[in-house]
Design a protein around this motif. Structure first.
Motif, PDB file in Angstrom:
ATOM      1  N   VAL A 290      33.439  44.575  41.948  1.00  0.00           N
ATOM      2  CA  VAL A 290      33.570  43.122  42.096  1.00  0.00           C
ATOM      3  C   VAL A 290      32.762  42.404  41.014  1.00  0.00           C
ATOM      4  CG1 VAL A 290      33.131  41.155  43.606  1.00  0.00           C
ATOM      5  CG2 VAL A 290      33.959  43.307  44.575  1.00  0.00           C
ATOM      6  N   VAL A 291      31.534  42.853  40.786  1.00  0.00           N
ATOM      7  CA  VAL A 291      30.700  42.229  39.757  1.00  0.00           C
ATOM      8  C   VAL A 291      31.301  42.455  38.373  1.00  0.00           C
ATOM      9  CG1 VAL A 291      28.400  42.209  38.710  1.00  0.00           C
ATOM     10  CG2 VAL A 291      28.638  42.477  41.185  1.00  0.00           C
ATOM     11  N   ALA A 292      31.811  43.669  38.144  1.00  0.00           N
ATOM     12  CA  ALA A 292      32.445  43.953  36.855  1.00  0.00           C
ATOM     13  C   ALA A 292      33.684  43.091  36.651  1.00  0.00           C
ATOM     14  CB  ALA A 292      32.816  45.431  36.777  1.00  0.00           C
ATOM     15  N   ALA A 293      34.415  42.801  37.726  1.00  0.00           N
ATOM     16  CA  ALA A 293      35.606  41.956  37.611  1.00  0.00           C
ATOM     17  C   ALA A 293      35.241  40.556  37.131  1.00  0.00           C
ATOM     18  CB  ALA A 293      36.318  41.886  38.960  1.00  0.00           C
ATOM     19  N   MET A 294      34.084  40.051  37.555  1.00  0.00           N
ATOM     20  CA  MET A 294      33.629  38.747  37.060  1.00  0.00           C
ATOM     21  C   MET A 294      33.421  38.795  35.550  1.00  0.00           C
ATOM     22  SD  MET A 294      30.905  37.572  39.973  1.00  0.00           S
ATOM     23  CE  MET A 294      31.365  37.511  41.708  1.00  0.00           C
ATOM     24  N   ALA A 295      32.786  39.862  35.088  1.00  0.00           N
ATOM     25  CA  ALA A 295      32.559  39.998  33.652  1.00  0.00           C
ATOM     26  C   ALA A 295      33.882  40.118  32.891  1.00  0.00           C
ATOM     27  CB  ALA A 295      31.671  41.207  33.378  1.00  0.00           C
ATOM     28  N   VAL A 296      34.844  40.819  33.481  1.00  0.00           N
ATOM     29  CA  VAL A 296      36.156  40.964  32.842  1.00  0.00           C
ATOM     30  C   VAL A 296      36.839  39.601  32.723  1.00  0.00           C
ATOM     31  CG1 VAL A 296      38.486  41.885  33.158  1.00  0.00           C
ATOM     32  CG2 VAL A 296      36.491  43.352  33.520  1.00  0.00           C
ATOM     33  N   GLY A 297      36.786  38.797  33.777  1.00  0.00           N
ATOM     34  CA  GLY A 297      37.398  37.469  33.717  1.00  0.00           C
ATOM     35  C   GLY A 297      36.754  36.596  32.663  1.00  0.00           C
ATOM     36  N   THR A 298      35.427  36.638  32.579  1.00  0.00           N
ATOM     37  CA  THR A 298      34.721  35.858  31.561  1.00  0.00           C
ATOM     38  C   THR A 298      35.081  36.332  30.163  1.00  0.00           C
ATOM     39  OG1 THR A 298      32.875  35.498  33.084  1.00  0.00           O
ATOM     40  CG2 THR A 298      32.445  35.146  30.747  1.00  0.00           C
ATOM     41  N   ALA A 299      35.086  37.646  29.977  1.00  0.00           N
ATOM     42  CA  ALA A 299      35.388  38.197  28.659  1.00  0.00           C
ATOM     43  C   ALA A 299      36.822  37.887  28.237  1.00  0.00           C
ATOM     44  CB  ALA A 299      35.153  39.707  28.668  1.00  0.00           C
ATOM     45  N   ALA A 300      37.757  37.891  29.195  1.00  0.00           N
ATOM     46  CA  ALA A 300      39.159  37.608  28.863  1.00  0.00           C
ATOM     47  C   ALA A 300      39.324  36.193  28.333  1.00  0.00           C
ATOM     48  CB  ALA A 300      40.036  37.820  30.094  1.00  0.00           C
ATOM     49  N   VAL A 301      38.661  35.222  28.982  1.00  0.00           N
ATOM     50  CA  VAL A 301      38.738  33.843  28.502  1.00  0.00           C
ATOM     51  C   VAL A 301      38.062  33.711  27.139  1.00  0.00           C
ATOM     52  CG1 VAL A 301      38.016  31.473  28.951  1.00  0.00           C
ATOM     53  CG2 VAL A 301      38.887  32.879  30.813  1.00  0.00           C
ATOM     54  N   ALA A 302      36.888  34.346  26.987  1.00  0.00           N
ATOM     55  CA  ALA A 302      36.185  34.272  25.713  1.00  0.00           C
ATOM     56  C   ALA A 302      37.017  34.866  24.586  1.00  0.00           C
ATOM     57  CB  ALA A 302      34.842  34.987  25.818  1.00  0.00           C
ATOM     58  N   LEU A 303      37.711  35.965  24.871  1.00  0.00           N
ATOM     59  CA  LEU A 303      38.570  36.573  23.859  1.00  0.00           C
ATOM     60  C   LEU A 303      39.723  35.643  23.496  1.00  0.00           C
ATOM     61  CD1 LEU A 303      39.239  39.054  22.148  1.00  0.00           C
ATOM     62  CD2 LEU A 303      40.549  39.952  24.098  1.00  0.00           C
ATOM     63  N   GLY A 304      40.298  34.978  24.497  1.00  0.00           N
ATOM     64  CA  GLY A 304      41.377  34.034  24.213  1.00  0.00           C
ATOM     65  C   GLY A 304      40.927  32.884  23.334  1.00  0.00           C
TER      66      GLY A 304
END
Length: 441
Positions: A290-304
Protein backbone atom coordinates in the motif's frame (compact mmCIF):
# COMPACT_ATOMS: atom_id res chain seq x y z
CA UNK A 1 -2.81 22.89 -21.10
CA UNK A 2 0.84 22.01 -20.58
CA UNK A 3 3.61 24.50 -20.55
CA UNK A 4 7.31 24.04 -20.91
CA UNK A 5 6.89 20.78 -22.77
CA UNK A 6 9.71 21.57 -25.23
CA UNK A 7 12.01 23.23 -22.72
CA UNK A 8 15.12 21.20 -21.99
CA UNK A 9 16.95 20.99 -18.71
CA UNK A 10 20.55 22.27 -18.87
CA UNK A 11 23.45 19.85 -18.56
CA UNK A 12 24.55 21.42 -15.29
CA UNK A 13 21.20 20.59 -13.72
CA UNK A 14 21.38 17.02 -14.97
CA UNK A 15 24.83 16.61 -13.44
CA UNK A 16 23.65 18.11 -10.13
CA UNK A 17 20.52 15.93 -10.15
CA UNK A 18 22.60 12.81 -10.75
CA UNK A 19 24.83 13.66 -7.80
CA UNK A 20 21.77 14.38 -5.68
CA UNK A 21 20.27 11.01 -6.60
CA UNK A 22 23.40 9.17 -5.48
CA UNK A 23 23.59 11.21 -2.28
CA UNK A 24 19.91 10.67 -1.45
CA UNK A 25 20.24 6.91 -1.87
CA UNK A 26 23.15 6.99 0.58
CA UNK A 27 21.15 9.12 3.01
CA UNK A 28 18.15 6.78 2.89
CA UNK A 29 20.39 3.74 3.33
CA UNK A 30 22.08 5.20 6.40
CA UNK A 31 18.74 6.44 7.79
CA UNK A 32 17.42 2.87 7.67
CA UNK A 33 20.61 1.57 9.26
CA UNK A 34 20.42 4.15 12.06
CA UNK A 35 16.72 3.42 12.66
CA UNK A 36 17.39 -0.31 12.83
CA UNK A 37 20.31 0.15 15.20
CA UNK A 38 18.27 2.51 17.37
CA UNK A 39 15.38 0.05 17.51
CA UNK A 40 17.78 -2.48 18.99
CA UNK A 41 18.23 -0.12 21.94
CA UNK A 42 14.52 -0.05 22.81
CA UNK A 43 11.35 1.65 21.56
CA UNK A 44 11.82 4.86 23.54
CA UNK A 45 15.34 5.38 22.28
CA UNK A 46 14.24 4.55 18.72
CA UNK A 47 11.78 7.46 18.91
CA UNK A 48 14.51 9.84 20.13
CA UNK A 49 16.68 9.43 17.04
CA UNK A 50 14.26 10.92 14.43
CA UNK A 51 13.31 13.62 16.95
CA UNK A 52 16.99 14.50 17.30
CA UNK A 53 17.16 15.00 13.55
CA UNK A 54 13.97 17.05 13.17
CA UNK A 55 14.44 19.36 16.16
CA UNK A 56 17.64 21.18 15.12
CA UNK A 57 16.41 21.22 11.52
CA UNK A 58 13.27 23.12 12.50
CA UNK A 59 15.09 25.48 14.88
CA UNK A 60 17.84 26.44 12.43
CA UNK A 61 16.06 26.41 9.06
CA UNK A 62 15.54 30.18 8.86
CA UNK A 63 19.17 30.76 9.79
CA UNK A 64 20.28 28.27 7.13
CA UNK A 65 18.29 30.08 4.45
CA UNK A 66 19.70 33.47 5.47
CA UNK A 67 23.28 32.16 5.45
CA UNK A 68 22.81 30.68 1.97
CA UNK A 69 21.38 33.90 0.51
CA UNK A 70 24.15 35.96 2.12
CA UNK A 71 27.22 33.85 1.36
CA UNK A 72 25.99 31.82 -1.63
CA UNK A 73 24.34 28.43 -1.97
CA UNK A 74 27.43 26.85 -3.52
CA UNK A 75 29.55 27.53 -0.44
CA UNK A 76 26.79 26.33 1.88
CA UNK A 77 26.31 23.11 -0.09
CA UNK A 78 30.06 22.55 -0.19
CA UNK A 79 30.34 23.03 3.57
CA UNK A 80 27.26 20.86 4.24
CA UNK A 81 28.56 17.91 2.25
CA UNK A 82 32.02 18.25 3.78
CA UNK A 83 30.45 18.28 7.25
CA UNK A 84 28.51 15.11 6.45
CA UNK A 85 31.74 13.40 5.40
CA UNK A 86 33.10 14.14 8.87
CA UNK A 87 29.88 13.01 10.59
CA UNK A 88 29.64 9.70 8.72
CA UNK A 89 33.32 8.85 9.17
CA UNK A 90 33.09 9.65 12.89
CA UNK A 91 29.97 7.49 13.27
CA UNK A 92 31.70 4.58 11.53
CA UNK A 93 34.76 4.95 13.75
CA UNK A 94 32.68 5.00 16.94
CA UNK A 95 30.66 2.01 15.76
CA UNK A 96 33.85 -0.03 15.53
CA UNK A 97 34.80 0.96 19.09
CA UNK A 98 33.54 -0.76 22.27
CA UNK A 99 31.59 2.36 23.34
CA UNK A 100 27.85 2.34 24.00
CA UNK A 101 26.14 3.06 20.67
CA UNK A 102 23.30 5.19 22.05
CA UNK A 103 25.17 8.45 22.60
CA UNK A 104 26.95 8.36 19.19
CA UNK A 105 23.63 7.71 17.46
CA UNK A 106 22.00 10.69 19.17
CA UNK A 107 24.96 12.96 18.45
CA UNK A 108 25.00 11.85 14.80
CA UNK A 109 21.25 12.52 14.54
CA UNK A 110 21.69 16.02 16.00
CA UNK A 111 24.54 16.70 13.57
CA UNK A 112 22.49 15.47 10.60
CA UNK A 113 19.55 17.67 11.57
CA UNK A 114 21.84 20.69 11.96
CA UNK A 115 23.44 20.14 8.55
CA UNK A 116 19.99 19.62 7.01
CA UNK A 117 18.92 23.07 8.23
CA UNK A 118 21.60 24.64 6.06
CA UNK A 119 21.64 22.16 3.19
CA UNK A 120 17.90 21.83 2.45
CA UNK A 121 17.17 25.53 1.66
CA UNK A 122 20.23 25.73 -0.59
CA UNK A 123 19.43 22.47 -2.36
CA UNK A 124 15.80 23.53 -2.79
CA UNK A 125 16.85 26.72 -4.58
CA UNK A 126 19.13 24.97 -7.09
CA UNK A 127 16.45 24.22 -9.74
CA UNK A 128 15.69 27.95 -10.04
CA UNK A 129 19.43 28.72 -10.25
CA UNK A 130 20.26 26.07 -12.83
CA UNK A 131 17.09 25.84 -14.94
CA UNK A 132 15.26 28.44 -17.07
CA UNK A 133 11.73 29.34 -15.89
CA UNK A 134 9.98 27.51 -18.73
CA UNK A 135 11.61 24.21 -17.66
CA UNK A 136 11.04 24.55 -13.90
CA UNK A 137 8.07 22.17 -13.76
CA UNK A 138 10.03 19.45 -15.57
CA UNK A 139 13.07 20.04 -13.37
CA UNK A 140 11.00 19.75 -10.20
CA UNK A 141 9.35 16.60 -11.52
CA UNK A 142 12.76 15.07 -12.20
CA UNK A 143 13.77 15.93 -8.66
CA UNK A 144 10.57 14.32 -7.37
CA UNK A 145 11.40 11.15 -9.30
CA UNK A 146 14.89 11.14 -7.82
CA UNK A 147 13.39 11.36 -4.33
CA UNK A 148 11.03 8.47 -5.00
CA UNK A 149 13.90 6.42 -6.45
CA UNK A 150 15.94 7.02 -3.30
CA UNK A 151 13.03 6.00 -1.07
CA UNK A 152 12.65 2.75 -3.03
CA UNK A 153 16.31 1.76 -3.22
CA UNK A 154 17.86 3.32 -0.11
CA UNK A 155 16.28 1.24 2.70
CA UNK A 156 16.88 -2.14 0.98
CA UNK A 157 20.48 -1.09 0.31
CA UNK A 158 20.80 -0.09 3.96
CA UNK A 159 19.59 -3.56 4.97
CA UNK A 160 22.17 -5.21 2.71
CA UNK A 161 24.97 -3.00 4.06
CA UNK A 162 23.89 -3.73 7.64
CA UNK A 163 24.09 -7.45 6.97
CA UNK A 164 27.47 -7.21 5.28
CA UNK A 165 29.31 -4.56 7.31
CA UNK A 166 27.00 -3.27 10.03
CA UNK A 167 26.19 0.38 10.73
CA UNK A 168 29.78 1.35 9.99
CA UNK A 169 29.48 -0.01 6.47
CA UNK A 170 26.31 2.00 5.82
CA UNK A 171 27.96 5.13 7.22
CA UNK A 172 31.07 4.74 5.06
CA UNK A 173 28.97 4.05 1.97
CA UNK A 174 27.19 7.33 2.69
CA UNK A 175 30.59 9.00 3.03
CA UNK A 176 31.37 7.94 -0.53
CA UNK A 177 28.15 9.52 -1.83
CA UNK A 178 28.93 12.83 -0.11
CA UNK A 179 32.45 12.81 -1.58
CA UNK A 180 30.88 12.25 -5.01
CA UNK A 181 28.51 15.17 -4.40
CA UNK A 182 31.47 17.41 -3.52
CA UNK A 183 32.96 16.58 -6.93
CA UNK A 184 29.62 17.37 -8.61
CA UNK A 185 29.47 20.76 -6.86
CA UNK A 186 32.87 21.65 -8.27
CA UNK A 187 31.50 20.95 -11.76
CA UNK A 188 28.27 22.95 -11.42
CA UNK A 189 29.72 25.93 -9.54
CA UNK A 190 29.72 28.39 -12.48
CA UNK A 191 26.08 27.65 -13.30
CA UNK A 192 25.01 27.81 -9.67
CA UNK A 193 26.63 31.23 -9.23
CA UNK A 194 24.65 32.71 -12.16
CA UNK A 195 20.91 31.89 -12.06
CA UNK A 196 19.36 30.92 -15.40
CA UNK A 197 16.81 33.73 -15.37
CA UNK A 198 19.23 36.37 -14.08
CA UNK A 199 19.93 39.30 -16.27
CA UNK A 200 23.31 40.95 -16.82
CA UNK A 201 22.87 43.11 -13.76
CA UNK A 202 22.41 40.16 -11.45
CA UNK A 203 25.72 39.15 -9.89
CA UNK A 204 25.32 36.12 -7.68
CA UNK A 205 22.82 35.24 -5.03
CA UNK A 206 22.85 38.56 -3.22
CA UNK A 207 22.53 40.80 -6.23
CA UNK A 208 19.85 43.41 -6.36
CA UNK A 209 17.82 44.60 -9.33
CA UNK A 210 19.08 46.38 -12.38
CA UNK A 211 20.40 49.85 -11.79
CA UNK A 212 21.11 49.13 -8.13
CA UNK A 213 17.46 49.50 -7.06
CA UNK A 214 16.08 47.19 -4.38
CA UNK A 215 14.36 44.17 -5.96
CA UNK A 216 10.59 44.15 -6.19
CA UNK A 217 8.61 41.00 -5.56
CA UNK A 218 6.28 41.71 -8.42
CA UNK A 219 3.36 42.71 -6.16
CA UNK A 220 4.58 46.13 -5.10
CA UNK A 221 6.56 44.82 -2.13
CA UNK A 222 10.11 46.17 -2.33
CA UNK A 223 12.92 44.38 -0.57
CA UNK A 224 16.07 45.87 0.96
CA UNK A 225 18.96 46.48 -1.41
CA UNK A 226 21.69 43.82 -1.36
CA UNK A 227 24.21 46.01 0.45
CA UNK A 228 21.65 46.96 3.08
CA UNK A 229 20.67 43.33 3.59
CA UNK A 230 24.29 42.39 4.24
CA UNK A 231 24.55 44.99 6.99
CA UNK A 232 21.49 43.72 8.83
CA UNK A 233 21.70 41.44 11.87
CA UNK A 234 21.69 37.67 11.26
CA UNK A 235 18.35 37.34 13.06
CA UNK A 236 16.75 40.02 10.89
CA UNK A 237 18.15 38.42 7.75
CA UNK A 238 16.82 35.03 8.83
CA UNK A 239 13.35 36.47 9.34
CA UNK A 240 13.36 38.10 5.89
CA UNK A 241 12.11 34.86 4.36
CA UNK A 242 9.08 34.88 6.66
CA UNK A 243 8.39 38.56 5.97
CA UNK A 244 8.60 38.08 2.22
CA UNK A 245 6.49 34.91 2.26
CA UNK A 246 3.76 36.75 4.18
CA UNK A 247 3.88 39.91 2.07
CA UNK A 248 3.53 38.23 -1.35
CA UNK A 249 -0.01 36.81 -1.75
CA UNK A 250 1.01 33.91 -4.00
CA UNK A 251 3.74 32.79 -1.60
CA UNK A 252 1.57 33.29 1.48
CA UNK A 253 -1.28 31.13 0.21
CA UNK A 254 0.96 28.52 -1.40
CA UNK A 255 2.93 28.02 1.81
CA UNK A 256 -0.21 27.85 3.96
CA UNK A 257 -1.70 25.23 1.64
CA UNK A 258 1.58 23.32 1.68
CA UNK A 259 1.51 23.30 5.48
CA UNK A 260 -2.00 21.82 5.52
CA UNK A 261 -1.01 19.20 2.94
CA UNK A 262 2.06 18.24 4.96
CA UNK A 263 0.12 17.98 8.20
CA UNK A 264 -2.81 15.94 6.92
CA UNK A 265 -1.40 14.06 3.92
CA UNK A 266 2.14 12.99 4.77
CA UNK A 267 1.15 11.09 7.96
CA UNK A 268 -1.23 8.92 5.93
CA UNK A 269 1.54 6.74 4.52
CA UNK A 270 4.05 6.97 7.34
CA UNK A 271 1.71 6.49 10.31
CA UNK A 272 -1.95 5.85 9.53
CA UNK A 273 -1.58 3.10 6.93
CA UNK A 274 0.55 0.90 9.24
CA UNK A 275 -1.93 1.50 12.08
CA UNK A 276 -4.86 0.73 9.79
CA UNK A 277 -3.14 -2.48 8.68
CA UNK A 278 -2.72 -3.64 12.27
CA UNK A 279 -6.39 -2.95 13.04
CA UNK A 280 -7.44 -4.99 10.02
CA UNK A 281 -4.85 -7.76 10.41
CA UNK A 282 -3.07 -7.16 7.12
CA UNK A 283 0.36 -8.67 6.63
CA UNK A 284 3.55 -6.61 6.65
CA UNK A 285 4.07 -7.27 2.93
CA UNK A 286 0.53 -6.14 2.10
CA UNK A 287 1.03 -2.98 4.14
CA UNK A 288 4.30 -2.31 2.34
CA UNK A 289 2.49 -2.72 -0.98
CA UNK A 290 0.00 0.00 0.00
CA UNK A 291 2.80 2.43 0.89
CA UNK A 292 4.69 1.50 -2.27
CA UNK A 293 1.54 2.15 -4.32
CA UNK A 294 1.53 5.74 -3.04
CA UNK A 295 5.09 6.17 -4.25
CA UNK A 296 4.16 4.65 -7.62
CA UNK A 297 1.28 7.10 -8.05
CA UNK A 298 3.51 10.05 -7.19
CA UNK A 299 6.27 8.86 -9.50
CA UNK A 300 3.82 8.30 -12.38
CA UNK A 301 2.59 11.90 -12.22
CA UNK A 302 6.13 13.23 -11.87
CA UNK A 303 7.21 11.23 -14.92
CA UNK A 304 4.28 12.61 -16.91
CA UNK A 305 5.19 16.18 -16.03
CA UNK A 306 8.85 15.46 -16.82
CA UNK A 307 7.95 14.20 -20.30
CA UNK A 308 5.15 16.64 -21.20
CA UNK A 309 5.76 19.68 -19.02
CA UNK A 310 3.68 21.25 -16.28
CA UNK A 311 0.27 22.85 -16.56
CA UNK A 312 -0.16 26.50 -17.49
CA UNK A 313 -2.36 26.75 -14.36
CA UNK A 314 -0.19 25.19 -11.65
CA UNK A 315 -2.28 26.40 -8.70
CA UNK A 316 -5.42 24.79 -10.12
CA UNK A 317 -3.63 21.49 -10.72
CA UNK A 318 -2.18 21.56 -7.20
CA UNK A 319 -5.69 22.14 -5.77
CA UNK A 320 -7.13 19.30 -7.85
CA UNK A 321 -4.27 17.15 -6.56
CA UNK A 322 -5.49 17.73 -3.00
CA UNK A 323 -9.01 16.73 -4.02
CA UNK A 324 -7.73 13.55 -5.69
CA UNK A 325 -5.64 12.73 -2.62
CA UNK A 326 -8.70 13.30 -0.39
CA UNK A 327 -10.69 10.81 -2.48
CA UNK A 328 -7.85 8.30 -2.16
CA UNK A 329 -7.74 8.73 1.63
CA UNK A 330 -11.49 8.06 1.82
CA UNK A 331 -10.99 4.92 -0.27
CA UNK A 332 -8.26 3.83 2.14
CA UNK A 333 -10.57 4.35 5.11
CA UNK A 334 -13.28 2.11 3.67
CA UNK A 335 -10.93 -0.59 2.31
CA UNK A 336 -11.37 -3.87 4.20
CA UNK A 337 -8.80 -5.92 2.30
CA UNK A 338 -5.36 -5.00 0.90
CA UNK A 339 -6.14 -4.93 -2.85
CA UNK A 340 -8.58 -1.97 -2.73
CA UNK A 341 -6.17 -0.27 -0.33
CA UNK A 342 -3.36 -0.64 -2.88
CA UNK A 343 -5.54 1.00 -5.55
CA UNK A 344 -6.45 3.74 -3.08
CA UNK A 345 -2.74 4.21 -2.41
CA UNK A 346 -2.12 4.84 -6.11
CA UNK A 347 -4.86 7.49 -6.04
CA UNK A 348 -3.36 9.17 -2.97
CA UNK A 349 0.07 9.14 -4.60
CA UNK A 350 -1.29 10.64 -7.82
CA UNK A 351 -2.81 13.48 -5.82
CA UNK A 352 0.47 14.05 -4.01
CA UNK A 353 2.27 14.08 -7.35
CA UNK A 354 -0.09 16.66 -8.86
CA UNK A 355 0.32 18.88 -5.82
CA UNK A 356 4.09 18.59 -5.40
CA UNK A 357 5.04 18.97 -9.07
CA UNK A 358 3.04 22.18 -9.45
CA UNK A 359 3.18 24.02 -6.14
CA UNK A 360 6.98 23.70 -5.98
CA UNK A 361 7.68 25.55 -9.26
CA UNK A 362 5.02 28.12 -8.34
CA UNK A 363 6.83 28.97 -5.08
CA UNK A 364 10.23 29.10 -6.78
CA UNK A 365 9.00 31.31 -9.61
CA UNK A 366 7.31 33.77 -7.23
CA UNK A 367 10.47 34.19 -5.13
CA UNK A 368 12.99 36.97 -5.89
CA UNK A 369 16.48 35.66 -6.60
CA UNK A 370 17.84 37.51 -3.56
CA UNK A 371 15.66 35.44 -1.22
CA UNK A 372 15.56 31.99 -2.84
CA UNK A 373 17.20 30.04 -0.01
CA UNK A 374 15.34 31.94 2.71
CA UNK A 375 11.95 31.24 1.16
CA UNK A 376 12.97 27.61 0.65
CA UNK A 377 13.74 27.44 4.37
CA UNK A 378 10.23 28.75 5.07
CA UNK A 379 8.84 26.10 2.70
CA UNK A 380 10.63 23.30 4.55
CA UNK A 381 9.51 24.80 7.86
CA UNK A 382 5.92 24.94 6.60
CA UNK A 383 6.10 21.20 6.01
CA UNK A 384 8.05 20.17 9.11
CA UNK A 385 6.13 21.97 11.86
CA UNK A 386 2.59 20.81 10.94
CA UNK A 387 3.90 17.28 10.38
CA UNK A 388 5.43 17.23 13.87
CA UNK A 389 2.17 18.37 15.43
CA UNK A 390 -0.30 16.22 13.50
CA UNK A 391 1.78 13.03 13.54
CA UNK A 392 2.01 13.12 17.33
CA UNK A 393 -1.64 14.17 17.66
CA UNK A 394 -2.82 11.34 15.40
CA UNK A 395 -0.81 8.88 17.48
CA UNK A 396 -2.81 9.95 20.54
CA UNK A 397 -6.18 10.14 18.78
CA UNK A 398 -6.02 6.61 17.37
CA UNK A 399 -5.87 5.31 20.94
CA UNK A 400 -9.39 6.72 21.39
CA UNK A 401 -11.03 6.27 17.96
CA UNK A 402 -10.51 3.89 15.04
CA UNK A 403 -7.98 4.73 12.34
CA UNK A 404 -10.67 5.11 9.61
CA UNK A 405 -12.21 7.98 11.58
CA UNK A 406 -8.86 9.80 11.53
CA UNK A 407 -8.51 9.10 7.80
CA UNK A 408 -11.97 10.55 7.15
CA UNK A 409 -10.95 13.65 9.10
CA UNK A 410 -7.77 14.02 7.04
CA UNK A 411 -9.76 13.62 3.82
CA UNK A 412 -12.21 16.30 4.90
CA UNK A 413 -9.45 18.80 5.69
CA UNK A 414 -7.70 18.08 2.38
CA UNK A 415 -10.93 18.45 0.38
CA UNK A 416 -11.83 21.75 2.03
CA UNK A 417 -8.28 23.03 1.45
CA UNK A 418 -8.38 22.02 -2.21
CA UNK A 419 -11.70 23.78 -2.80
CA UNK A 420 -10.53 26.86 -0.92
CA UNK A 421 -7.36 26.95 -3.03
CA UNK A 422 -9.42 26.88 -6.24
CA UNK A 423 -11.46 29.82 -4.95
CA UNK A 424 -8.52 31.90 -3.66
CA UNK A 425 -7.97 35.00 -5.84
CA UNK A 426 -4.21 35.05 -5.15
CA UNK A 427 -3.79 31.63 -6.78
CA UNK A 428 -6.79 31.34 -9.08
CA UNK A 429 -5.18 33.50 -11.75
CA UNK A 430 -1.59 32.34 -11.26
CA UNK A 431 0.14 31.19 -14.42
CA UNK A 432 3.03 28.89 -15.26
CA UNK A 433 6.50 29.72 -13.93
CA UNK A 434 7.67 30.65 -17.41
CA UNK A 435 5.46 33.74 -17.37
CA UNK A 436 6.48 34.99 -13.91
CA UNK A 437 8.85 37.93 -13.93
CA UNK A 438 10.30 40.16 -11.24
CA UNK A 439 12.11 43.43 -11.57
CA UNK A 440 15.34 41.85 -10.34
CA UNK A 441 15.52 39.14 -12.97
Amino acid sequence: MASGGRATMPGAYRVWLGGSALSLVGVQAMAFAMAWSAAGQGARFAALVPTAIVLPRVLLLLVGGAVADRFGVWLVLLASNAAMVVVTVALAAVTWSPLDLRLPLLLAALAIGTVDAFQLPSSGSMPRRLVPPEALARAMSARQLVGQFAMFTGPPLGGVLLGMAGLAGAALANTATFLAMLAVLLVVRPAAEQPQDAGPDCEGPAAGSAGGRPPNTGRGHRLPAAGVAHRRSPVSAALDGLRLAWSVPVLRVALLVTGVAAGFLLPVGTLLVPLLARQRDWSASATGAVVAAMAVGTAAVALGVLLRGGSSRPAAVAAVGLLVAAAGVVALAVARVPLPAVLAGVLVGAGVGCFATHVGPLVLAATPLTHLARVQSVLVLAQSLPLLVTANAFGLVVEIVDVPAVLFGCAGVLAVTGLATLATPALRGSSSPATVRHSNI
